[in-house]
Design an enzyme around this catalytic site. Sequence first.
Site, PDB file in Angstrom:
ATOM      1  N   SER A 163       0.824  -1.219   0.000  1.00 24.45           N
ATOM      2  CA  SER A 163       0.000   0.000   0.000  1.00 24.45           C
ATOM      3  C   SER A 163       0.851   1.260   0.000  1.00 24.45           C
ATOM      4  O   SER A 163       0.317   2.369   0.088  1.00 24.45           O
ATOM      5  CB  SER A 163      -0.913  -0.001   1.225  1.00 24.45           C
ATOM      6  OG  SER A 163      -0.139  -0.091   2.401  1.00 24.45           O
ATOM      7  N   THR A 207      -1.323   3.753   4.582  1.00 23.69           N
ATOM      8  CA  THR A 207      -0.360   4.815   4.282  1.00 23.69           C
ATOM      9  C   THR A 207       0.627   4.863   5.422  1.00 23.69           C
ATOM     10  O   THR A 207       0.250   4.574   6.555  1.00 23.69           O
ATOM     11  CB  THR A 207      -1.116   6.166   4.232  1.00 23.69           C
ATOM     12  OG1 THR A 207      -1.959   6.166   3.086  1.00 23.69           O
ATOM     13  CG2 THR A 207      -0.194   7.358   4.180  1.00 23.69           C
ATOM     14  N   THR A 234       2.155   7.112   0.154  1.00 27.66           N
ATOM     15  CA  THR A 234       1.226   6.002  -0.101  1.00 27.66           C
ATOM     16  C   THR A 234       1.135   5.679  -1.586  1.00 27.66           C
ATOM     17  O   THR A 234       1.443   6.527  -2.434  1.00 27.66           O
ATOM     18  CB  THR A 234      -0.189   6.384   0.408  1.00 27.66           C
ATOM     19  OG1 THR A 234      -1.045   5.245   0.379  1.00 27.66           O
ATOM     20  CG2 THR A 234      -0.821   7.481  -0.439  1.00 27.66           C
ATOM     21  N   ARG A 248      -6.661   9.043  -9.753  1.00 33.49           N
ATOM     22  CA  ARG A 248      -7.185   9.353  -8.425  1.00 33.49           C
ATOM     23  C   ARG A 248      -6.049   9.738  -7.466  1.00 33.49           C
ATOM     24  O   ARG A 248      -4.998   9.109  -7.414  1.00 33.49           O
ATOM     25  CB  ARG A 248      -7.925   8.133  -7.878  1.00 33.49           C
ATOM     26  CG  ARG A 248      -8.555   8.329  -6.488  1.00 33.49           C
ATOM     27  CD  ARG A 248      -7.671   7.830  -5.385  1.00 33.49           C
ATOM     28  NE  ARG A 248      -8.306   7.934  -4.063  1.00 33.49           N
ATOM     29  CZ  ARG A 248      -7.661   7.735  -2.915  1.00 33.49           C
ATOM     30  NH1 ARG A 248      -6.382   7.425  -2.931  1.00 33.49           N
ATOM     31  NH2 ARG A 248      -8.281   7.850  -1.774  1.00 33.49           N
ATOM     32  N   VAL A 249      -6.274  10.787  -6.694  1.00 36.65           N
ATOM     33  CA  VAL A 249      -5.330  11.213  -5.654  1.00 36.65           C
ATOM     34  C   VAL A 249      -6.088  11.265  -4.336  1.00 36.65           C
ATOM     35  O   VAL A 249      -7.217  11.759  -4.287  1.00 36.65           O
ATOM     36  CB  VAL A 249      -4.749  12.609  -5.992  1.00 36.65           C
ATOM     37  CG1 VAL A 249      -3.911  13.143  -4.840  1.00 36.65           C
ATOM     38  CG2 VAL A 249      -3.917  12.549  -7.275  1.00 36.65           C
ATOM     39  N   GLY A 250      -5.462  10.761  -3.289  1.00 39.23           N
ATOM     40  CA  GLY A 250      -6.122  10.760  -1.983  1.00 39.23           C
ATOM     41  C   GLY A 250      -5.683  11.920  -1.112  1.00 39.23           C
ATOM     42  O   GLY A 250      -5.195  12.953  -1.599  1.00 39.23           O
ATOM     43  N   THR A 255      -4.562   8.304   7.988  1.00 41.90           N
ATOM     44  CA  THR A 255      -4.584   7.154   7.097  1.00 41.90           C
ATOM     45  C   THR A 255      -6.028   6.700   6.966  1.00 41.90           C
ATOM     46  O   THR A 255      -6.868   7.033   7.796  1.00 41.90           O
ATOM     47  CB  THR A 255      -3.687   6.018   7.615  1.00 41.90           C
ATOM     48  OG1 THR A 255      -3.710   4.935   6.680  1.00 41.90           O
ATOM     49  CG2 THR A 255      -4.132   5.510   8.979  1.00 41.90           C
ATOM     50  N   GLY A 256      -6.309   5.946   5.914  1.00 39.58           N
ATOM     51  CA  GLY A 256      -7.681   5.488   5.686  1.00 39.58           C
ATOM     52  C   GLY A 256      -8.263   6.137   4.442  1.00 39.58           C
ATOM     53  O   GLY A 256      -7.521   6.637   3.596  1.00 39.58           O
ATOM     54  N   GLY A 314      -9.117   8.400   1.936  1.00 40.69           N
ATOM     55  CA  GLY A 314      -8.638   9.758   1.727  1.00 40.69           C
ATOM     56  C   GLY A 314      -9.732  10.751   1.407  1.00 40.69           C
ATOM     57  O   GLY A 314      -9.692  11.909   1.831  1.00 40.69           O
TER      58      GLY A 314
HETATM   59  N1  ASP Z   1      -5.248   7.716   2.779  1.00 42.69           N
HETATM   60  C1  ASP Z   1      -4.834   6.877   1.693  1.00 42.69           C
HETATM   61  C2  ASP Z   1      -5.553   7.303   0.440  1.00 42.69           C
HETATM   62  O1  ASP Z   1      -6.721   7.615   0.498  1.00 42.69           O
HETATM   63  C3  ASP Z   1      -5.063   5.414   1.924  1.00 42.69           C
HETATM   64  C4  ASP Z   1      -4.862   4.917   3.337  1.00 42.69           C
HETATM   65  O2  ASP Z   1      -4.142   5.507   4.120  1.00 42.69           O
HETATM   66  O3  ASP Z   1      -5.442   3.895   3.717  1.00 42.69           O
HETATM   67  O4  ASP Z   1      -4.939   7.280  -0.609  1.00 42.69           O
END
Ligand code: ASP
Length: 330
Positions: free
Chosen positions: A88, A191, A209, A219-221, A242-243, A245
């Site tokens: 990831s 991330t 990430t 796509r950009v988070g 994290t998670g 985005g």
């Molecule tokens: N925050 C990251 C994104 O949305 C993914 C993640 O941290 O789980 O690209």
Amino acid sequence: MSTRRTFIKQSALATTIAAAGGISMSENLTAMPENIIAKPTKPVVISTWNFGVQANSAAWEILSKNGTALDAVEAGVKVTEADPAIQSVGYGGFPDRDGRVTLDACVMDEKGNCGAVVFLEHIMHPVSVARAVMEKTPHVILAGEGALQFALANGFQKENLLTAESKVAWEKWCKEHQYSPMKIDRDNHDTIGMLALDAHGNVSGACTTSGLAWKMHGRVGDSPIIGAGLYVDNEVGAATATGKGEAVIKMCGSFLIVELMRNGKTPAQACKIAVERLAKQQPDHKDFQVGFLAINKRGETGGYAIAKGFQYAVHNGENVLIDAEYLVKE
Ligand code: ASP
């Protein structure tokens, strides 16, 4: 990587810290007994997920020798970026739905300088390109082809980041999902966000990430977006996320947490309030995960997530992995 010593529960850490007499309790915290404040300490580095333990060790090498927080966070997250087993982040990251590994990263230092790359391909260490954007250009963000050109002009090597393992996983996904855009659930993304306070009292952060597995091309988070995936204010502290985005961008998560700390909240309290804010704004929050981490100028740290399972690593001489508290008790 993990040892019994590094894998301790939050409650166990709280006990350890309390025994050491290091907890600083504020009035509000007594209403939130499950949130600990790690003992005020300097230097200290914190980072997301269990791979943060290894990354923290690299950062600690620098911090323990009076190095800067900026050098520490860059060196720390580079460990994760280069590890093909972590699918990831960086090399070996899962590709987008077109089979291309596209990376997002940013850094922010104690002077409020920041740099980011988004939608960058073929470069092993996007965090270092982000730092070069910060230090060598008048800009904050470079994207895609332009970011790649800049990286190559600054001595970075073009590499294939799609490992055989990640390619196989992508081919399997293609067969099963027929190219349909993914609903963003709790899996297939993570991330490394890292925050450090150095011996000089300065705070810096980095976030990097490969984003969501099988995401739409382009796509950009949140991770490279200053104020969303990362924010640093040397008067106050720093936060990272994290998670999902998209959810973090909608509420400027990291900036919000730093502002809450500016107004007197501890890192743990600020992270919890930010998750509560997100939950109120986004009724579908039970379907996905977001985790926040924060550090303040005293070296206190904290984290909080929507759902069970978010872990973060704290190194202040001892490197520990903590199970974060969470909102949705199922
Ligand atoms: N925050 C990251 C994104 O949305 C993914 C993640 O941290 O789980 O690209």
